[in-house]
Design an enzyme around this catalytic site. Structure first.
Site, PDB file in Angstrom:
ATOM      1  CB  THR A 110      -0.910   0.045   1.240  1.00 26.85           C
ATOM      2  OG1 THR A 110      -0.097   0.187   2.410  1.00 26.85           O
ATOM      3  CG2 THR A 110      -1.755  -1.215   1.344  1.00 26.85           C
ATOM      4  CB  SER A 111       1.592   3.918  -1.790  1.00 29.93           C
ATOM      5  OG  SER A 111       2.124   5.235  -1.845  1.00 29.93           O
ATOM      6  N   PRO A 112       0.439   5.776   0.670  1.00 24.80           N
ATOM      7  CG  PRO A 112       1.652   7.221   2.082  1.00 24.80           C
ATOM      8  CD  PRO A 112       1.725   5.873   1.389  1.00 24.80           C
TER       9      PRO A 112
END
Length: 764
Positions: free
Chosen positions: A324-326
């Protein structure tokens, strides 16, 4: 062994480490350079269904319903380590050294006990750190033994130490050598801040124990994470992917703690997957990243209630965070082309250095602070809306409290493959794509993600690899198709580089099962793991009590207890992007975790045949033998004709809203006193003739920066700055800064505290 032989062996080992430190300092592990973004896409705005900021929370009513009564406790304590002169933990960039503080770090403790069997408890810690750690957990467990008989109910089986995976906290506290390299070893002050603060949070949670009820609920947060390794995710079977509407989990699960006596809420504990990489690799200020922001906003809201829930604790724990990535706008080439990065290997042209993920406020050149605040706000807003709905939208938790923990050696474990065959794990090793980094933090030189062939990266790394240890043919075959860069699991000089002994732990709170993961499970790896636990639990009627049929609710929390890097699916592993290359124990790593945890679930039954599984082999603890090349504070002195705390550059007479007020003082090294549970900085407001503190360094908008002006003379400066919001409820009027410092006298002596006060300024 004779002492002369020990000295000779140590000298050789030290020489090897120094060479390695130098090479990594020159050639780098995965890191973000000091880059600047170009404007292409408009800044993202909040989704219309999200709750705006502001003290508008109202506490839901008492909702015990049909749930069981438990013994509940929550607590919070400061764990902020040295904020300057120590490498930040996460990006593995030796140049990313702390220069100050934007937000204090905390340990948040959540205790659940069985009313009838009070020895049956779970203790879940959420630390604002990059991960859990073997030595940190050991230190906490040893500290609990020293707190007295009433704390002996907390031990290896039921204590889970998780990290929020922030990449902007001080490092140099981890047990194994590999993560110590860029932080120049192991720093006792950094380590003790975490251990002692965690123990303090446990004491507060224990002292708050009271009968109460638990409820759980879920919601979707659609705009706070994306999949940064979609090419690898798409390698998973099509029919499996078709079961899920998104390529990352969007579900936030919330556990609500409520007192039975008065219906007041003690806290919430949430699980939601998003990397703590909103703050970029060029940031040098300590923060809790986006989850630290979310917790801060929620807790401030609860404190603003009319009846004042001042000790409310909001834990925002990680989940299957691996891919995941913000940086939710995606990855773009910062080479002037404005093109998206290559889908398969996240490169721009022939390299990966210019491929960077973009957060929602990427236009602002503030090292990711605005994007961090926004991603944290989105998690907070989703949690707030969910919390407000829990009077009617909840599932009461009911049933037993149980837990198990064991250690397993993952260096050569035989496990069953889903196809029925027997396969085995391998001693830990990292592939070439590990050094490529990710779109959140690209690596150096020509390393690329999605590399399963003959790597054409900088040849220096082949020299480094073979100098450290050339992998055997058996090791290469075991890890195939991973091309091994660092055979870390078989290097024992001067001490182990990564763990081979792995924590296996699951907590049971009624029908809620918490899988405590020591590694970063990817989206699909987490789904498979949780599905297996749920299926097995249902098959043995684990969460059914008497005539009640309570379907299991499974969450995954981590990285916890240790740090075993990543856990990818076998299909993702074969692609060998960053996550696959960082899956330590070979292609069957996930199968091993699933096999072991699922097989141990009978220990969570209400009346198991045996209370605990065999403990397994203890991991080594390196706190007393680790290197430390971080220099100590020698002394502090003032410039000629100046005194500590004296104002060097004073404030302006007035500042409009939206501006930044600042002042600079004669300073001293903040490593002299971490001021845990205190502050280095404050903003004071003149109200009814007296000065009242309205900000301290736990607040996001008050920033403490420290700068060494002369190493020889021991002089330094401190800048305090306050980002005055346009609509943050700040009253107009007169304000001033107060700086709190501690100096170390030249020639020795006790640390001496001092203060400095700026001139008065007006907020218009």
């Amino acid at each position: 062994m004779a002492r002369s032989h020990i000295a000779a062996a140590l000298a050789v080992a030290c020489l090897g480490i120094l060479i390695t430190f130098h090479l990594i300092s020159q050639f780098g592990l995965p890191n973000v350079g000091f880059f600047h973004f170009h404007d292409i896409h408009p800044e993202a705005t909040a989704s219309p269904n999200q709750v705006p900021l502001g003290p508008t929370v109202s506490r839901p009513g008492k909702t015990e319903g049909d749930g069981s009564m438990y013994l509940l406790g929550t607590g919070k304590a400061d764990i902020t380590g040295p904020v300057v002169e120590i490498n930040l933990m996460g990006y593995a960039d030796p140049n990313q050294v702390g220069t100050g503080l934007r937000q204090r770090l905390y340990s948040r403790a959540f205790i659940v006990g069985d009313i009838a069997k009070q020895e049956e408890r779970t203790l879940y810690l959420v630390l604002d750190t990059q991960s859990g750690d073997t030595a940190v957990r050991y230190g906490i467990l040893e500290g609990l033994k020293e707190l007295g008989p009433e704390y002996q109910v907390y031990g290896k089986s039921n204590v889970a130490v998780t990290g929020t995976h922030s990449h902007s906290g001080p490092g140099a506290w981890l047990n194994y050598l590999l993560p110590q390299i860029t932080s120049k070893g192991f720093d006792e002050q950094s380590y003790r801040a975490i251990v002692d603060g965690a123990l303090n949070s446990i004491k507060r949670a224990h002292e708050s124990l009271a009968p109460g009820y638990l409820t759980v609920a879920k919601t979707k947060i659609h705009d706070a994470n994306i999949n940064r390794s979609l090419y690898a995710y798409l390698a998973n079977p099509k029919e499996e992917r078709a079961k899920y509407p998104q390529d990352v989990d969007k579900t936030m699960t919330m556990l609500r703690f409520q007192k039975a006596k008065d219906g007041k809420d003690m806290g919430i504990l949430t699980w939601f997957p998003v990397h703590g990489t909103s703050m970029l690799g060029n940031n040098t200020l300590i923060t809790g990243d986006n989850k630290g922001v979310a917790a801060m906003l929620f807790e401030k809201d609860m404190q603003s209630l009319d009846d004042g829930i001042g000790n409310f604790v909001a834990g925002f724990s990680q989940a299957n965070v691996g891919d995941t990535s913000p940086n939710v706008l995606g990855a773009y080439c910062e080479d002037g082309s404005g093109e998206k990065c290559n889908f398969q290997d996240s490169t721009c042209g022939n390299g990966n250095k210019m491929c960077h993920g973009r957060g929602p406020m990427f236009r602002k050149k503030d090292q990711g602070a605005s994007s961090c605040l926004e991603i944290g706000r989105r998690q907070y807003a989703g949690a707030k809306a969910l919390y407000l709905s829990m009077t009617t939208n909840n599932i009461p938790i009911k049933g037993s409290v149980r837990s198990f923990h064991t250690y397993r050696d993952f260096s050569n474990m035989t496990v069953q493959h889903p196809n029925g065959s027997s396969v085995r794990t391998c001693p830990a090793a990292l592939g070439y794509s590990f050094a490529a980094g990710t779109t959140d933090g690209p690596g150096a030189f020509d390393f690329k993600q999605n590399d399963t062939g003959s790597p054409n990266a900088n040849p220096v790394w082949s020299v480094v690899r073979n100098f450290l240890r050339e992998p055997s043919e058996g090791q290469k075959a075991c890890h195939a198709p991973k091309p091994i860069l660092l055979d870390v699991g078989e290097i024992e000089r001067p001490y182990l580089w990564t763990p081979n002994i792995v924590d296996i732990q699951v907590l049971r709170i009624g029908q809620l099962l918490v899988v405590v993961s020591p590694g970063e499970a990817t989206t699909m790896a987490g789904r498979r793991w949780k599905n297996s636990i749920s299926t097995t639990a249902s098959a043995i009627s684990l969460t059914s009590e008497a005539d009640d049929q309570n379907p299991p609710i499974v969450v995954l929390g981590g990285p916890a207890n240790s740090y075993t890097h990543y856990i990818a699916t076998e299909e993702e592993y074969n692609i060998q992007r960053y996550e696959g290359a960082s899956t330590l124990y070979g292609p069957h790593t996930l199968n091993a975790y699933i096999n072991v945890t699922s097989s141990l679930l009978p220990y969570l039954q209400t009346n198991p045949q045996s209370k605990h599984p065999p403990p397994g082999p203890d991991p080594p603890i390196h706190t007393n033998i680790s290197f430390n090349f971080n220099s100590k504070v020698r002394f502090d002195r003032t410039p000629f004709f100046k005194k500590f705390g004296q104002v060097l550059t004073d404030v302006k007479a007035a500042y409009p809203r939206g501006d930044t007020a600042s002042a600079t003082f004669v300073g001293a090294n903040p490593r002299n006193n971490l001021r845990l549970e205190g502050t280095f900085a404050a903003v004071e407001h003149l109200s009814q003739g007296s000065w009242k503190r309205v900000r301290d360094d736990s607040d996001w908008d008050l920033i403490y920066r420290w700068k060494r002006t002369s190493t020889i003379l021991g002089t330094s400066e401190v800048e305090l700055s306050w980002e005055v919001g346009e609509d943050d409820g700040v009253e107009g009027g007169l304000y001033r800064f107060r700086y709190f410092g501690d100096r170390k006298p030249f020639g020795g002596g006790e640390i001496e505290a001092f203060e400095g006060v700026s001139g008065v300024f007006r907020i218009e």
